[in-house]
Design a protein around this motif. Sequence first.
Motif, PDB file in Angstrom:
ATOM      1  N   HIS A   1       0.861  -1.187   0.000  1.00 13.39           N
ATOM      2  CA  HIS A   1       0.000   0.000   0.000  1.00 13.39           C
ATOM      3  C   HIS A   1       0.892   1.230   0.000  1.00 13.39           C
ATOM      4  O   HIS A   1       1.678   1.429   0.926  1.00 13.39           O
ATOM      5  N   ARG A   2       0.781   2.039  -1.045  1.00 10.83           N
ATOM      6  CA  ARG A   2       1.574   3.275  -1.108  1.00 10.83           C
ATOM      7  C   ARG A   2       0.931   4.289  -0.177  1.00 10.83           C
ATOM      8  O   ARG A   2      -0.077   4.907  -0.502  1.00 10.83           O
ATOM      9  N   SER A   3       1.499   4.431   0.995  1.00 12.17           N
ATOM     10  CA  SER A   3       0.900   5.215   2.067  1.00 12.17           C
ATOM     11  C   SER A   3       1.505   6.615   2.128  1.00 12.17           C
ATOM     12  O   SER A   3       2.653   6.824   1.740  1.00 12.17           O
ATOM     13  N   THR A   4       0.736   7.562   2.641  1.00  9.12           N
ATOM     14  CA  THR A   4       1.227   8.923   2.831  1.00  9.12           C
ATOM     15  C   THR A   4       0.778   9.440   4.189  1.00  9.12           C
ATOM     16  O   THR A   4      -0.256   9.026   4.724  1.00  9.12           O
ATOM     17  N   GLY A   5       1.548  10.372   4.721  1.00 12.08           N
ATOM     18  CA  GLY A   5       1.235  10.955   6.015  1.00 12.08           C
ATOM     19  C   GLY A   5       0.022  11.858   5.996  1.00 12.08           C
ATOM     20  O   GLY A   5      -0.507  12.209   7.049  1.00 12.08           O
ATOM     21  N   THR A   6      -0.441  12.223   4.806  1.00 11.34           N
ATOM     22  CA  THR A   6      -1.618  13.098   4.709  1.00 11.34           C
ATOM     23  C   THR A   6      -2.909  12.318   4.489  1.00 11.34           C
ATOM     24  O   THR A   6      -3.991  12.861   4.664  1.00 11.34           O
ATOM     25  N   ARG A   7      -2.804  11.042   4.113  1.00 12.00           N
ATOM     26  CA  ARG A   7      -4.010  10.261   3.811  1.00 12.00           C
ATOM     27  C   ARG A   7      -4.148   8.979   4.625  1.00 12.00           C
ATOM     28  O   ARG A   7      -5.260   8.559   4.942  1.00 12.00           O
ATOM     29  N   THR A   8      -3.038   8.339   4.960  1.00  8.31           N
ATOM     30  CA  THR A   8      -3.102   6.982   5.494  1.00  8.31           C
ATOM     31  C   THR A   8      -2.970   6.966   7.009  1.00  8.31           C
ATOM     32  O   THR A   8      -1.874   6.939   7.568  1.00  8.31           O
ATOM     33  N   GLY A   9      -4.130   6.989   7.675  1.00  8.00           N
ATOM     34  CA  GLY A   9      -4.190   6.872   9.116  1.00  8.00           C
ATOM     35  C   GLY A   9      -4.749   5.514   9.519  1.00  8.00           C
ATOM     36  O   GLY A   9      -4.905   4.618   8.681  1.00  8.00           O
ATOM     37  N   ILE A  10      -5.087   5.350  10.774  1.00  9.33           N
ATOM     38  CA  ILE A  10      -5.597   4.078  11.281  1.00  9.33           C
ATOM     39  C   ILE A  10      -6.862   3.633  10.544  1.00  9.33           C
ATOM     40  O   ILE A  10      -6.974   2.455  10.169  1.00  9.33           O
ATOM     41  N   PRO A  11      -7.850   4.528  10.294  1.00 13.32           N
ATOM     42  CA  PRO A  11      -9.040   4.079   9.562  1.00 13.32           C
ATOM     43  C   PRO A  11      -8.711   3.536   8.168  1.00 13.32           C
ATOM     44  O   PRO A  11      -9.277   2.513   7.749  1.00 13.32           O
ATOM     45  N   ALA A  12      -7.796   4.200   7.456  1.00 18.60           N
ATOM     46  CA  ALA A  12      -7.414   3.722   6.122  1.00 18.60           C
ATOM     47  C   ALA A  12      -6.705   2.380   6.205  1.00 18.60           C
ATOM     48  O   ALA A  12      -6.894   1.502   5.359  1.00 18.60           O
ATOM     49  N   ILE A  13      -5.876   2.203   7.238  1.00 13.04           N
ATOM     50  CA  ILE A  13      -5.195   0.923   7.445  1.00 13.04           C
ATOM     51  C   ILE A  13      -6.220  -0.180   7.707  1.00 13.04           C
ATOM     52  O   ILE A  13      -6.132  -1.283   7.150  1.00 13.04           O
ATOM     53  N   GLN A  14      -7.225   0.117   8.529  1.00 15.65           N
ATOM     54  CA  GLN A  14      -8.278  -0.860   8.816  1.00 15.65           C
ATOM     55  C   GLN A  14      -9.019  -1.265   7.548  1.00 15.65           C
ATOM     56  O   GLN A  14      -9.274  -2.456   7.307  1.00 15.65           O
ATOM     57  N   GLU A  15      -9.383  -0.296   6.733  1.00 14.11           N
ATOM     58  CA  GLU A  15     -10.131  -0.574   5.506  1.00 14.11           C
ATOM     59  C   GLU A  15      -9.312  -1.436   4.549  1.00 14.11           C
ATOM     60  O   GLU A  15      -9.843  -2.362   3.913  1.00 14.11           O
ATOM     61  N   THR A  16      -8.028  -1.148   4.455  1.00 14.85           N
ATOM     62  CA  THR A  16      -7.179  -1.903   3.542  1.00 14.85           C
ATOM     63  C   THR A  16      -6.990  -3.335   4.022  1.00 14.85           C
ATOM     64  O   THR A  16      -6.971  -4.276   3.223  1.00 14.85           O
ATOM     65  N   ILE A  17      -6.853  -3.509   5.328  1.00 21.92           N
ATOM     66  CA  ILE A  17      -6.746  -4.858   5.881  1.00 21.92           C
ATOM     67  C   ILE A  17      -7.990  -5.664   5.534  1.00 21.92           C
ATOM     68  O   ILE A  17      -7.907  -6.836   5.130  1.00 21.92           O
ATOM     69  N   ALA A  18      -9.162  -5.053   5.682  1.00 20.72           N
ATOM     70  CA  ALA A  18     -10.419  -5.733   5.364  1.00 20.72           C
ATOM     71  C   ALA A  18     -10.460  -6.137   3.895  1.00 20.72           C
ATOM     72  O   ALA A  18     -10.935  -7.225   3.549  1.00 20.72           O
ATOM     73  N   SER A  19      -9.952  -5.275   3.016  1.00 18.25           N
ATOM     74  CA  SER A  19      -9.937  -5.581   1.581  1.00 18.25           C
ATOM     75  C   SER A  19      -9.047  -6.784   1.280  1.00 18.25           C
ATOM     76  O   SER A  19      -9.411  -7.665   0.494  1.00 18.25           O
TER      77      SER A  19
END
Length: 329
Positions: A153-171
Motif C-alpha cells: 500500500h503506497r501510504s502517505t502521512g496526509t491520507r493513510t491513518g488508522i481508519p485507512a489501514i483498517q479498511e485496507t486490511i479488510a480488503s
Amino acid sequence: MDPQLTTIGDSLVRSDERMLTGRNAAGRVWKTGFNGLDPAIGGGMRAGSLVLLAGPQGMGKSTFALQIARNNAATGRPVLYFSYEHDAEDISQKLLALEAGELDESDQVRVNNIRSIFDDLWVSSLEHRLESVPAGIEALSRMERYAHLLFVHRSTGTRTGIPAIQETIASVQEATGQVPLVVVDYLQKVKSSQTDDEARSTEVVEGLKDLAIDIGAPVLAIAAADKTALRTGTRMRASDLRGSSALAYEADVVMVLANKFDIVARHHLTYDLNNAERFKEWAVLTLEKNRFGRDGVVLQFRTRFDQGRYESDGSEVKEQLIDDRVFRD
C-alpha cells in the motif's frame, strides 16, 4: 450480545477447537524466518501483538521488515505492507535482489544491478533482462510464487491513518480469505489528528495495538528514534524512541538494530584492529522488551545490504557491548 464481549468459557472452546483441528500453532504465530529470533519471542510474532523495530537511520530497518514480510508470504500467508517511503516497484527490485543473492554462490548479485535492469531504455521483457543477472531467472520464479500474497500500500502521512489501514486490511482479508500480517513502514508517518510528536505517537501506537488485537494478527511497525539517541558513542534503547512512553507501554516486543562496530566495547577494537572492518559487516539486534520470553537477548546477523537482505542465521553476541554490565567473552 456485544461482539466485543466474550466469556473465558467461549475462549477455551475456541482454543480447544484450534488444537483439535491442528490449526493452533499455524494460526496464532507468524515466524520472522530469522534463526535465533523466533525462539526468543515465543516461536514467532504472535496474534494480536504489536512488534516494534527500531534503529538508527541507514541500519536496514526496512530491509529487515521486508525480509520478514517475504518470509511469511513465501509460506502462503498474506502480508500487507504499508510503505510510507518506497513504491511497489522499488520494493520489487529489492525482493529480486534478495532472492538472487540467496541463490547465487558466486556472490555477484547487487541491488544496483537489478535497478539498472529496470531503468534501461532498451525494449525487452523483465525475464529476458534478468538473464544477465546470476540466478536472476530463478529469483523471478521464486518471487512469482508468493507475489500475489504480498500486498503493498503506497501510504502517505496526509491520507493513510488508522481508519485507512483498517479498511485496507479488510480488503486484503476479503481477497485472500485470510487475515494478513501487517507491516507499517513507518509508525511516525501514520496520519494522526495530533501535532505534538508524543501525542502523535501515542495515538498511532494505541491504534495499531488495538488493530492487532481486533484482527487477531501481528502488526510489525518500524519506529523512528529521537534525535538525542543518535549521538555517537551511545547505544539506542527503547526509551530513545520518539514517543517512547506510549511505545514502550503498548508494544509487546521492541527490537533495536545497531551496527556492531558502533556499540561494541572499545577494547575489542584497541587490541585487534582487524575487528573494526569485521564488526561493520554485522548488525546487532537487541530485544529491549519481550512479553513472550526473556528480554535483553542480543543476537547478531550479517548484513548484505548490497543484496538488499540480511543473512538469516543469527547467533548470540559474544563480545562485550557498550552499556553492558557484564563481559560475554
